[in-house]
Write an enzyme that holds these catalytic residues in place. Structure first.
Site, PDB file in Angstrom:
ATOM      1  N   MET A   8      34.198  40.468  43.086  1.00 27.61           N
ATOM      2  CA  MET A   8      34.545  41.804  43.554  1.00 27.61           C
ATOM      3  C   MET A   8      34.704  41.770  45.071  1.00 27.61           C
ATOM      4  SD  MET A   8      34.714  43.437  40.820  1.00 27.61           S
ATOM      5  CE  MET A   8      34.151  43.377  39.127  1.00 27.61           C
ATOM      6  N   CYS A   9      35.853  42.185  45.565  1.00 21.76           N
ATOM      7  CA  CYS A   9      36.169  41.970  46.969  1.00 21.76           C
ATOM      8  C   CYS A   9      36.904  43.166  47.556  1.00 21.76           C
ATOM      9  CB  CYS A   9      37.037  40.723  47.121  1.00 21.76           C
ATOM     10  SG  CYS A   9      36.394  39.257  46.277  1.00 21.76           S
ATOM     11  N   THR A  10      37.184  43.076  48.858  1.00 23.64           N
ATOM     12  CA  THR A  10      38.002  44.059  49.555  1.00 23.64           C
ATOM     13  C   THR A  10      38.978  43.308  50.449  1.00 23.64           C
ATOM     14  OG1 THR A  10      36.100  45.567  49.592  1.00 23.64           O
ATOM     15  CG2 THR A  10      37.965  46.106  51.022  1.00 23.64           C
ATOM     16  N   GLU A  37      41.353  38.753  45.273  1.00 23.72           N
ATOM     17  CA  GLU A  37      40.870  40.109  45.080  1.00 23.72           C
ATOM     18  C   GLU A  37      40.870  40.370  43.582  1.00 23.72           C
ATOM     19  OE1 GLU A  37      39.603  43.913  46.134  1.00 23.72           O
ATOM     20  OE2 GLU A  37      40.117  42.341  47.571  1.00 23.72           O
ATOM     21  N   ARG A  50      36.384  52.615  49.130  1.00 21.94           N
ATOM     22  CA  ARG A  50      36.647  51.530  50.088  1.00 21.94           C
ATOM     23  C   ARG A  50      38.047  51.633  50.679  1.00 21.94           C
ATOM     24  NH1 ARG A  50      35.698  46.409  46.805  1.00 21.94           N
ATOM     25  NH2 ARG A  50      35.620  47.770  44.985  1.00 21.94           N
TER      26      ARG A  50
END
Length: 475
Positions: free
Chosen positions: A1-3, A95, A244
């Protein structure tokens, strides 16, 4: 899980390309920095399974592989996260994004042998020379062998920056980020309208026809929209993902007013109200709704906070890629890596021309130690989280001052490098490598000093709580 954040070259303060991503999974997943040497005369296949990866994806090895860097998982040396190759191509991935249930029902992921985040850097970087070439190769693999999961990947070189997203097991779309705009994503499919005649867009050949045939898109509804046709959009996105992207857009476009939970209607691209800087990207990687009621750290640790922040404790590294086409390649491309939780870490530069890293960057497991670079930062972060309001300002201030001082030193080094490079490349490269290694060493030393400072404070705190002095306050 990323941004992920991608910024076009005309939207930045200095004309550079900027790409940032946080990699979030487990705080126990130590990361290494690896320089893969160029190889010639190779044969055989790359095998994910042979490295202990997640599935049985394979792909032919290039006969001649370029030198490249990655920041991989300690256990498998896969999921290389971010890197550049000797030709100047850089990528960050992945991502994690999610196809809709309807899309997966007609074109599921190939979980057994499709390409995943484990494999992408080690397949693309040894052989592709440009961002567009990287997109095209990854797209062809998705079409023929399938994607083992949903993902987004950014590709950057000295001329372009592209972002690719999977739509389903064998469908994908990619787009060159407009020069005057930025793109932000938080575990969502975000790419929008697709026009096969647009030279700044690429996609699987059957992207629209397949969606039409399977009922994922109806032409009478208007222009084909990739994310609407293929990707998930439900209640999980409203609190885990939308905030986010909202935070990224609010920081770079402060006058923009939009509901936090209106993710599908957020603009795909925006022109920032002020030119984006490297510091903006670092700040966003550290973002956790500080100063608001949704801050899960500043008001006592709150793992039940519904808004998922960009900077989470289980981030195992975050990075910012910067590409400056007007400079010689060894200093034109830099990746700033913050090991562990970005909010409590230090973004340290790794230049394209860095020839080797100290041994501790190839160390570290899922058990804490006192030697590896990863655990030097992670141990400090863990201790600070025991009293974030009191201890975090100390660490953030020290790392902030170090980053500012390093930035000034970089300017001086780079100016001297350019002068030397025109006359004596070997001398310039020595200057660069000596400087970069010195920065790495100073950052590690600062982390160790801060660990001892924080331990001293916590020792005094605990003693004050359970002191048990006698009635004359003597031993």
């Amino acid at each position: 899980m990323c941004t992920t954040i991608v910024v076009g070259e005309k939207a930045t303060a200095d004309g550079s390309f900027l790409v940032a991503r946080s990699a979030d999974s487990s705080s126990l997943k130590a990361q290494h920095f690896v320089i893969h040497p160029a190889k010639t005369g190779q044969s055989g296949v790359y095998s994910c399974k042979a490295h202990g990866g997640v599935n049985d994806f394979t792909y032919p090895l290039p006969e001649n592989a370029m030198r490249y860097t990655t920041v991989p998982n300690w256990k498998t040396q896969l999921h290389g996260a971010v890197g550049y190759n000797e030709a100047g191509l850089g990528l960050t991935g992945t991502e994690s994004i999610f196809a809709s249930d309807e899309a997966l029902a007609v074109d599921p992921y190939n979980k057994a042998s499709g390409i995943t985040e484990d494999d992408i850097p080690d397949v693309i970087l040894p052989r592709c020379r440009t961002a567009r070439e990287g997109v095209e190769l990854l797209g062809k693999i998705i079409e023929t062998q399938g994607a083992g999961e949903g993902f987004g990947v950014a590709f950057v070189d000295m001329n372009d920056v592209w972002y690719l997203e999977t739509g389903s097991g064998h469908q994908w779309m990619a787009e060159r980020t407009p020069a005057d705009s930025y793109f932000g994503s938080g575990n969502q499919g975000r790419l929008g309208n697709y026009d096969p005649a647009d030279p700044n867009q690429l996609a699987s050949p059957t992207l629209v026809a397949f969606a039409t045939e399977k009922g994922l898109y109806r032409p009478e509804d208007g222009v084909f929209n990739f994310s609407k046709a293929y990707t998930r959009d439900d209640g999980r996105d409203r609190v885990y993902n939308d905030p986010r992207v909202w935070a990224i857009q609010k920081h770079l476009n402060p006058s923009l007013e939009q509901p936090v939970d209106a993710g599908r209607s957020f603009p795909v691209y925006l022109t920032p109200e002020k030119k984006v800087t490297l510091e903006d990207m670092k700040l966003l990687m550290r973002h956790h709704f500080e100063g608001t009621e949704h801050d899960p750290y500043g008001n006592g640790l709150n793992g039940a906070e519904p808004w998922r922040p960009i900077s989470v404790f289980r981030t195992y590294e975050a990075h910012v890629m910067q590409v400056r086409p007007w400079l010689p390649l060894p200093i034109a491309e830099v990746v700033y890596v913050a090991f562990g939780m970005a909010d409590l870490s230090c973004f340290v530069p790794f230049y394209h021309g860095l020839e080797a890293v100290p041994a501790q960057y190839g160390m570290g497991t899922d058990h804490a130690d006192t030697v590896s670079a990863y655990w030097k930062y992670r141990r400090l972060q863990t201790l600070v989280m025991t009293d974030y309001p009191k201890l975090a300002p100390i660490v953030k201030s020290a790392f902030g001052a170090f980053e500012a001082e390093t930035a000034e030193a970089q300017k001086a080094m780079e100016a001297e490098f350019v002068e030397r490079f025109a006359k004596d490349e070997a001398s310039a490269m020595k200057l660069l490598n000596d400087f970069n290694l010195d920065v790495l060493a100073k950052a590690e030393a600062l982390a160790e000093k801060l660990l001892n400072d924080v331990f001293t404070i916590r020792t005094a705190d605990i003693e004050a709580t359970v002191v048990f002095k006698n009635n004359k306050s003597k031993d």
